[in-house]
Scaffold this motif. Structure first.
Motif, PDB file in Angstrom:
ATOM      1  N   ALA A  34      25.724  28.951 -17.409  1.00  0.00           N
ATOM      2  CA  ALA A  34      25.413  28.054 -16.292  1.00  0.00           C
ATOM      3  C   ALA A  34      25.098  26.636 -16.748  1.00  0.00           C
ATOM      4  O   ALA A  34      25.573  25.655 -16.154  1.00  0.00           O
ATOM      5  CB  ALA A  34      24.253  28.617 -15.477  1.00  0.00           C
ATOM      6  N   ALA A  35      24.320  26.516 -17.806  1.00  0.00           N
ATOM      7  CA  ALA A  35      23.931  25.182 -18.284  1.00  0.00           C
ATOM      8  C   ALA A  35      25.033  24.504 -19.089  1.00  0.00           C
ATOM      9  O   ALA A  35      24.907  23.329 -19.452  1.00  0.00           O
ATOM     10  CB  ALA A  35      22.669  25.282 -19.142  1.00  0.00           C
ATOM     11  N   HIS A  36      26.114  25.223 -19.379  1.00  0.00           N
ATOM     12  CA  HIS A  36      27.225  24.686 -20.177  1.00  0.00           C
ATOM     13  C   HIS A  36      28.522  24.732 -19.387  1.00  0.00           C
ATOM     14  O   HIS A  36      29.611  24.701 -19.969  1.00  0.00           O
ATOM     15  CB  HIS A  36      27.397  25.504 -21.462  1.00  0.00           C
ATOM     16  CG  HIS A  36      26.153  25.641 -22.282  1.00  0.00           C
ATOM     17  ND1 HIS A  36      25.811  24.737 -23.269  1.00  0.00           N
ATOM     18  CD2 HIS A  36      25.168  26.577 -22.265  1.00  0.00           C
ATOM     19  CE1 HIS A  36      24.668  25.112 -23.832  1.00  0.00           C
ATOM     20  NE2 HIS A  36      24.259  26.220 -23.239  1.00  0.00           N
ATOM     21  N   ALA A  37      28.426  24.798 -18.071  1.00  0.00           N
ATOM     22  CA  ALA A  37      29.584  25.110 -17.227  1.00  0.00           C
ATOM     23  C   ALA A  37      30.716  24.101 -17.382  1.00  0.00           C
ATOM     24  O   ALA A  37      31.885  24.450 -17.191  1.00  0.00           O
ATOM     25  CB  ALA A  37      29.156  25.186 -15.768  1.00  0.00           C
ATOM     26  N   GLU A  38      30.401  22.856 -17.744  1.00  0.00           N
ATOM     27  CA  GLU A  38      31.450  21.840 -17.849  1.00  0.00           C
ATOM     28  C   GLU A  38      32.416  22.125 -18.995  1.00  0.00           C
ATOM     29  O   GLU A  38      33.520  21.602 -19.033  1.00  0.00           O
ATOM     30  CB  GLU A  38      30.823  20.446 -18.024  1.00  0.00           C
ATOM     31  CG  GLU A  38      30.219  20.164 -19.391  1.00  0.00           C
ATOM     32  CD  GLU A  38      28.868  20.831 -19.608  1.00  0.00           C
ATOM     33  OE1 GLU A  38      28.347  20.769 -20.742  1.00  0.00           O
ATOM     34  OE2 GLU A  38      28.321  21.406 -18.638  1.00  0.00           O
ATOM     35  N   ARG A  39      32.020  22.993 -19.929  1.00  0.00           N
ATOM     36  CA  ARG A  39      32.926  23.308 -21.044  1.00  0.00           C
ATOM     37  C   ARG A  39      33.215  24.806 -21.158  1.00  0.00           C
ATOM     38  O   ARG A  39      33.503  25.309 -22.234  1.00  0.00           O
ATOM     39  CB  ARG A  39      32.364  22.763 -22.364  1.00  0.00           C
ATOM     40  CG  ARG A  39      30.999  23.238 -22.768  1.00  0.00           C
ATOM     41  CD  ARG A  39      30.487  22.419 -23.960  1.00  0.00           C
ATOM     42  NE  ARG A  39      29.206  22.894 -24.438  1.00  0.00           N
ATOM     43  CZ  ARG A  39      29.062  23.701 -25.481  1.00  0.00           C
ATOM     44  NH1 ARG A  39      30.117  24.116 -26.159  1.00  0.00           N
ATOM     45  NH2 ARG A  39      27.865  24.090 -25.868  1.00  0.00           N
ATOM     46  N   VAL A  66      26.766  36.974 -18.520  1.00  0.00           N
ATOM     47  CA  VAL A  66      27.640  35.892 -18.982  1.00  0.00           C
ATOM     48  C   VAL A  66      27.478  34.681 -18.073  1.00  0.00           C
ATOM     49  O   VAL A  66      27.345  33.541 -18.541  1.00  0.00           O
ATOM     50  CB  VAL A  66      29.106  36.347 -19.017  1.00  0.00           C
ATOM     51  CG1 VAL A  66      30.043  35.144 -19.181  1.00  0.00           C
ATOM     52  CG2 VAL A  66      29.337  37.335 -20.150  1.00  0.00           C
ATOM     53  N   GLY A  67      27.487  34.897 -16.769  1.00  0.00           N
ATOM     54  CA  GLY A  67      27.317  33.785 -15.844  1.00  0.00           C
ATOM     55  C   GLY A  67      26.014  33.042 -16.059  1.00  0.00           C
ATOM     56  O   GLY A  67      25.981  31.804 -16.059  1.00  0.00           O
ATOM     57  N   ARG A  68      24.935  33.799 -16.267  1.00  0.00           N
ATOM     58  CA  ARG A  68      23.643  33.147 -16.521  1.00  0.00           C
ATOM     59  C   ARG A  68      23.675  32.336 -17.818  1.00  0.00           C
ATOM     60  O   ARG A  68      23.120  31.233 -17.887  1.00  0.00           O
ATOM     61  CB  ARG A  68      22.528  34.199 -16.593  1.00  0.00           C
ATOM     62  CG  ARG A  68      22.192  34.826 -15.247  1.00  0.00           C
ATOM     63  CD  ARG A  68      20.897  35.609 -15.315  1.00  0.00           C
ATOM     64  NE  ARG A  68      20.995  36.790 -16.172  1.00  0.00           N
ATOM     65  CZ  ARG A  68      21.354  37.991 -15.758  1.00  0.00           C
ATOM     66  NH1 ARG A  68      21.690  38.177 -14.478  1.00  0.00           N
ATOM     67  NH2 ARG A  68      21.395  39.012 -16.586  1.00  0.00           N
ATOM     68  N   GLY A 101      25.475  26.191 -12.227  1.00  0.00           N
ATOM     69  CA  GLY A 101      26.683  25.813 -12.943  1.00  0.00           C
ATOM     70  C   GLY A 101      27.949  26.223 -12.213  1.00  0.00           C
ATOM     71  O   GLY A 101      27.953  27.178 -11.431  1.00  0.00           O
ATOM     72  N   SER A 102      29.039  25.504 -12.480  1.00  0.00           N
ATOM     73  CA  SER A 102      30.319  25.803 -11.848  1.00  0.00           C
ATOM     74  C   SER A 102      31.423  25.762 -12.900  1.00  0.00           C
ATOM     75  O   SER A 102      32.101  24.748 -13.056  1.00  0.00           O
ATOM     76  CB  SER A 102      30.612  24.796 -10.732  1.00  0.00           C
ATOM     77  OG  SER A 102      31.831  25.110 -10.093  1.00  0.00           O
ATOM     78  N   PRO A 103      31.608  26.862 -13.643  1.00  0.00           N
ATOM     79  CA  PRO A 103      32.661  26.884 -14.664  1.00  0.00           C
ATOM     80  C   PRO A 103      34.048  26.843 -14.027  1.00  0.00           C
ATOM     81  O   PRO A 103      34.234  27.177 -12.852  1.00  0.00           O
ATOM     82  CB  PRO A 103      32.436  28.229 -15.379  1.00  0.00           C
ATOM     83  CG  PRO A 103      31.090  28.699 -14.951  1.00  0.00           C
ATOM     84  CD  PRO A 103      30.856  28.116 -13.594  1.00  0.00           C
ATOM     85  N   ALA A 157      25.162  32.737 -26.456  1.00  0.00           N
ATOM     86  CA  ALA A 157      24.243  31.590 -26.501  1.00  0.00           C
ATOM     87  C   ALA A 157      24.356  30.860 -27.834  1.00  0.00           C
ATOM     88  O   ALA A 157      24.359  29.620 -27.884  1.00  0.00           O
ATOM     89  CB  ALA A 157      22.811  32.061 -26.266  1.00  0.00           C
ATOM     90  N   GLU A 158      24.449  31.612 -28.928  1.00  0.00           N
ATOM     91  CA  GLU A 158      24.586  30.988 -30.250  1.00  0.00           C
ATOM     92  C   GLU A 158      25.888  30.206 -30.356  1.00  0.00           C
ATOM     93  O   GLU A 158      25.920  29.114 -30.933  1.00  0.00           O
ATOM     94  CB  GLU A 158      24.523  32.056 -31.335  1.00  0.00           C
ATOM     95  CG  GLU A 158      23.150  32.651 -31.543  1.00  0.00           C
ATOM     96  CD  GLU A 158      23.169  33.872 -32.437  1.00  0.00           C
ATOM     97  OE1 GLU A 158      22.103  34.229 -32.960  1.00  0.00           O
ATOM     98  OE2 GLU A 158      24.253  34.488 -32.613  1.00  0.00           O
ATOM     99  N   ALA A 159      26.961  30.757 -29.826  1.00  0.00           N
ATOM    100  CA  ALA A 159      28.253  30.081 -29.899  1.00  0.00           C
ATOM    101  C   ALA A 159      28.220  28.758 -29.135  1.00  0.00           C
ATOM    102  O   ALA A 159      28.699  27.723 -29.623  1.00  0.00           O
ATOM    103  CB  ALA A 159      29.347  30.988 -29.339  1.00  0.00           C
ATOM    104  N   LEU A 160      27.649  28.779 -27.942  1.00  0.00           N
ATOM    105  CA  LEU A 160      27.575  27.558 -27.138  1.00  0.00           C
ATOM    106  C   LEU A 160      26.719  26.497 -27.815  1.00  0.00           C
ATOM    107  O   LEU A 160      27.034  25.298 -27.750  1.00  0.00           O
ATOM    108  CB  LEU A 160      27.027  27.890 -25.753  1.00  0.00           C
ATOM    109  CG  LEU A 160      27.955  28.714 -24.863  1.00  0.00           C
ATOM    110  CD1 LEU A 160      27.190  29.280 -23.668  1.00  0.00           C
ATOM    111  CD2 LEU A 160      29.146  27.886 -24.380  1.00  0.00           C
ATOM    112  N   ASP A 161      25.649  26.927 -28.469  1.00  0.00           N
ATOM    113  CA  ASP A 161      24.770  25.978 -29.154  1.00  0.00           C
ATOM    114  C   ASP A 161      25.352  25.505 -30.486  1.00  0.00           C
ATOM    115  O   ASP A 161      25.175  24.342 -30.869  1.00  0.00           O
ATOM    116  CB  ASP A 161      23.399  26.615 -29.406  1.00  0.00           C
ATOM    117  CG  ASP A 161      22.589  26.773 -28.131  1.00  0.00           C
ATOM    118  OD1 ASP A 161      22.898  26.078 -27.135  1.00  0.00           O
ATOM    119  OD2 ASP A 161      21.649  27.598 -28.120  1.00  0.00           O
TER     120      ASP A 161
END
Length: 257
Positions: A128-133, A123-125, A156-158, A99-103
């Motif tokens: 989910a909100a960052h699936a586009e990247r 990990v999937g959870r 989300g759809s990674p 979560a920290e890395a994504l933020d």
């Protein structure tokens, strides 16, 4: 339609393997805040990392099952809590939760390898909100699919890269020269991430590249650290280089090396 993960830059891509640890960065470990910051500063758009679960259920970016190689500690990552891991890694570049890395790096695209079964759903959870990247992968296709289902449950759809069984099926189809079987094996994946050779057997061939490209699937090769090898693979037509030397690879792509 191409997944947004691939739209951040044109192929060929440089994937910074566990971030970037410059030769003069004494004491900095891979997969840390410092390593990802260095990759970002070098101009990397894509970073590769690994996901484990701590004793208290936090997803962290860490490659090994235990702390022996990185910290000289014999304990398994799964047996240590987040705060203690943060303290251990505090002088080694800084531990990051997923979560920290994504933020912390909102412009980076993440290639995430799910290392253990227990981490797959969390990990999937988390992504989910960052699936586009995010591109999710694992040597285990089942772990990969669990993570993808968990992300889908969160809306989300990674993107995704095939695991060992998928790769074996693709290689078998290529060896048999069956385009129908190759397309079937490649269905549902966006990329194949493979070594150039495995146990002396060449994996990356023009036939593999052609089969993947006909199905709209990219081929990324790991782990390529020599500039000459990078140029040779790019000339073959590979779509991405997974490398410990993202700085060198970016120089190769730009013609500076």
């Amino acid at each position: 339609m191409t997944h947004p993960w691939f739209q951040a830059s044109a192929a060929p891509r440089v994937l910074a393997h566990r971030g970037l640890v410059p030769p003069d960065a004494e004491g900095v470990a891979e997969n840390t805040l410092a390593a990802f910051a260095a990759a970002h500063a070098a101009g990397a758009t894509y970073v590769e990392s690994d996901c484990h679960l701590t004793a208290d259920g936090e997803v962290i970016l860490f490659h090994d099952d235990d702390l022996v190689r990185v910290a000289g500690d014999p304990r398994r990552v799964a047996d240590v809590g987040l705060r203690e891991l943060q303290a251990i890694m505090g002088t080694r570049g800084g531990l990051l939760t997923l979560a920290e890395a994504l933020d912390s790096f909102p412009t980076l695209r993440f290639n995430l390898d799910v290392k253990v079964e227990a981490a797959a759903a969390p990990v999937g959870r988390a992504v989910a909100a960052h699936a586009e990247r995010v591109l999710l992968t694992s040597f285990s296709d089942e772990r990969r699919r669990v993570a993808l289902r968990s992300a889908a449950d969160g809306g989300g759809s990674p993107a995704t890269s095939g695991g060992t069984r998928t790769i074996a099926r693709v290689l078998g189809a290529v060896a048999s020269r069956s385009e129908r079987l190759a397309r079937r094996a490649l269905a549902g994946v966006d990329a194949l991430q493979v070594p150039e050779r495995h146990r002396g057997v060449r994996i990356v061939t023009r036939r593999l590249l052609d089969a993947a490209h006909r199905s709209g699937v990219e081929v990324h090769v790991w782990t390529v650290n020599d500039a000459g090898d990078m140029r040779r693979l790019l000339e073959m037509g590979v779509d991405g280089l997974v490398t410990d030397r993202a700085d060198t690879a970016l120089d190769v792509l730009s013609g500076r090396a």
